[in-house]
Design an enzyme around this catalytic site. Structure first.
Site, mmCIF file in Angstrom:
data_model
loop_
_atom_site.group_PDB
_atom_site.id
_atom_site.type_symbol
_atom_site.label_atom_id
_atom_site.label_comp_id
_atom_site.label_asym_id
_atom_site.label_seq_id
_atom_site.Cartn_x
_atom_site.Cartn_y
_atom_site.Cartn_z
ATOM 1 N N GLN A 1 -0.675 -2.805 52.769
ATOM 2 C CA GLN A 1 -1.791 -3.008 53.689
ATOM 3 C C GLN A 1 -2.724 -4.109 53.223
ATOM 4 O OE1 GLN A 1 -4.911 0.436 52.738
ATOM 5 N NE2 GLN A 1 -2.830 1.264 52.940
ATOM 6 N N HIS B 1 -7.044 -5.609 54.201
ATOM 7 C CA HIS B 1 -8.307 -5.307 54.864
ATOM 8 C C HIS B 1 -8.981 -6.600 55.314
ATOM 9 C CE1 HIS B 1 -7.667 -1.340 53.345
ATOM 10 N NE2 HIS B 1 -7.850 -1.696 52.087
ATOM 11 N N GLU C 1 -12.384 -2.578 47.982
ATOM 12 C CA GLU C 1 -12.165 -1.328 47.254
ATOM 13 C C GLU C 1 -11.766 -1.597 45.807
ATOM 14 O OE1 GLU C 1 -9.209 0.265 49.955
ATOM 15 O OE2 GLU C 1 -7.610 -0.122 48.518
ATOM 16 N N HIS D 1 -1.712 -5.212 49.399
ATOM 17 C CA HIS D 1 -1.605 -4.321 48.253
ATOM 18 C C HIS D 1 -0.994 -2.994 48.674
ATOM 19 C CE1 HIS D 1 -5.489 -3.351 50.130
ATOM 20 N NE2 HIS D 1 -5.288 -2.102 49.702
ATOM 21 N N ARG E 1 -1.640 -2.836 58.460
ATOM 22 C CA ARG E 1 -0.457 -2.499 57.678
ATOM 23 C C ARG E 1 0.604 -3.589 57.763
ATOM 24 N NH1 ARG E 1 -2.843 2.023 59.607
ATOM 25 N NH2 ARG E 1 -3.267 3.636 58.057
#
Length: 407
Positions: free
Chosen positions: A116, A118, A153, A275, A294
């Site tokens: 995935q 972001h 994240e 990642h 994804r």
């Protein structure tokens, strides 16, 4: 300060044993993938606070006397909504609105998560506004943007932890594919060797995701069998293919850096960086968002055109992070994120208390030993929420992670 009651999410990729082992509870036999700590509306932590009202009684006699308080479990979302500035601090509310801007998790991967990426903040706002304008239902399977926020994240390993992070050099990916000896991979190998870096990565990922499903499934099966025979550096791809047979994400994974973290080491995942987490237990912190695009290793919808707009096609070093110590005993993981900061304290018996008071909200998580925070004792897996500017100290013998808003 309030002890948290947290929800464990049973995603299929979760380990059946890692979170129970940390908590000291018996496994249920079902996967326990993530324990959420925070104020995400999907599974907010709950706290016990006194609610004003008459003392409960089973007697038929009317209750008289002064009003008493009755402890009650409240979602942290409701607590914050009732007094945003008191809970979060004026600066946090001014910058992020009346919400906790981060989510803390225990993440236990027993199988690979989806590959995935972001979006950045501008991309998230544009994508969310576009889907809202087009009337795409928020719960539609093909909906890409669940909110208007980005999702940087950080994952910090508590056990040896395997993952994929960022593109490796195209020539390295070409060598790995060529070593498998699969004829149908030759066009990808040639593309990776013949083009400049960005174009090579873009063309190969586009070709993998756009290939005929039946032909791709056959190629992946051949590649997986070859990876299992070769072992060594190819072993992770055989393991991925075991969980996702025929999935084009198995080949996409070969374009990425394979990383093995040791306990205490971490990875930061910024916008546009592809990642996947493969195996292990860690502490994860992120901006409070659900935006995920994804690239494979999933039966869920893959929005290829939007994905190709979001992905940053550049080879990068995964950048393994180690905490930076300070005289206060705080070991901080430095990242460019504004919504969160993660640090670690290793506490020893008889040492002076660690002063943890800050002007922002905090979640404190014990991962080893026994730690006393204020008047509360925490054992592994237990956590507390501390409102902004509330005085708090920690003592004991163990490891304590602190999640808060970056200064």
């Amino acid at each position: 300060m309030d002890r948290l009651s947290n929800t464990v999410r049973p995603y299929a990729w979760g380990s059946t044993t890692a979170i129970p082992a940390l908590l000291g509870t018996a496994p249920t036999g079902e996967p326990q993938a993530e324990m959420w700590m925070g104020a995400h509306p999907g599974a907010p932590s709950r706290i016990t606070r006194p609610a004003e009202g008459p003392t409960p009684t089973t007697s038929l006699t009317a209750t008289t006397g002064p009003t008493a308080t009755t402890p009650t479990k409240l979602p942290l979302t409701d607590v914050i909504a009732a007094d945003p500035e008191g809970e979060l601090g004026a600066a946090t509310v001014a910058r992020y609105g009346p919400r906790l801007p981060f989510l803390l998790k225990l993440l236990a991967a027993g199988a690979p998560l989806s590959l995935q990426v972001h979006p950045d903040l501008d991309q998230a706002r544009e994508g969310y506004a576009d889907e809202e304008a087009r009337g795409v239902p928020i719960d539609a399977p093909h909906r890409t943007y669940k909110d208007a926020n980005h999702k940087p994240e950080l994952i910090c390993a508590l056990t040896p932890f395997d993952g994929l992070c960022g593109f490796r050099r195209p020539t390295e990916a070409a060598d790995a594919m060529e070593a498998l000896g699969v004829d149908s991979l030759k066009p990808y190998v040639d593309l990776l060797r013949a083009h400049p870096e960005e174009a090579a990565l873009r063309e190969v990922l586009t070709a993998i995701l756009g290939a005929d499903p039946d032909g791709m499934a056959e190629t992946v099966a051949e590649a997986a069998a070859a990876a299992e025979r070769l072992g060594g550096a190819h072993a992770p791809y055989a393991r991925i293919a075991h969980h996702y047979p025929g999935d084009p994400g198995v080949l996409a994974a070969m374009l990425l850096n394979y990383v093995q973290l040791q306990p205490g080491e971490a990875l930061f995942l910024g916008a546009g960086v592809p990642h996947a987490y493969l195996d292990g237990l860690g502490v994860e912190i992120m901006a409070n968002s659900d935006n995920v695009l994804r690239c494979g290793l999933t039966p869920k919808h893959i929005d290829v055109p939007e994905l190709l707009r979001i992905v940053r096609f550049e080879a990068t070093d995964p950048g393994v992070l180690r905490p930076e110590a300070s005289p206060s005993g705080e070991e901080r993981y430095e990242t460019p994120a504004d919504e969160f900061a993660l640090s670690r304290y290793t506490l020893a018996p008889g040492a002076a208390p660690s002063e943890l008071t800050v002007p922002t909200p905090q979640i404190l998580l014990c991962t080893a030993g026994t730690v006393r925070v204020g008047a509360l004792d925490l054992t592994p897996g237990q956590s507390v929420y501390v409102p902004a500017a509330e005085a708090v100290e920690a003592t004991g013998s163990g490891t304590l992670f602190r999640a808060t808003v970056a200064a």
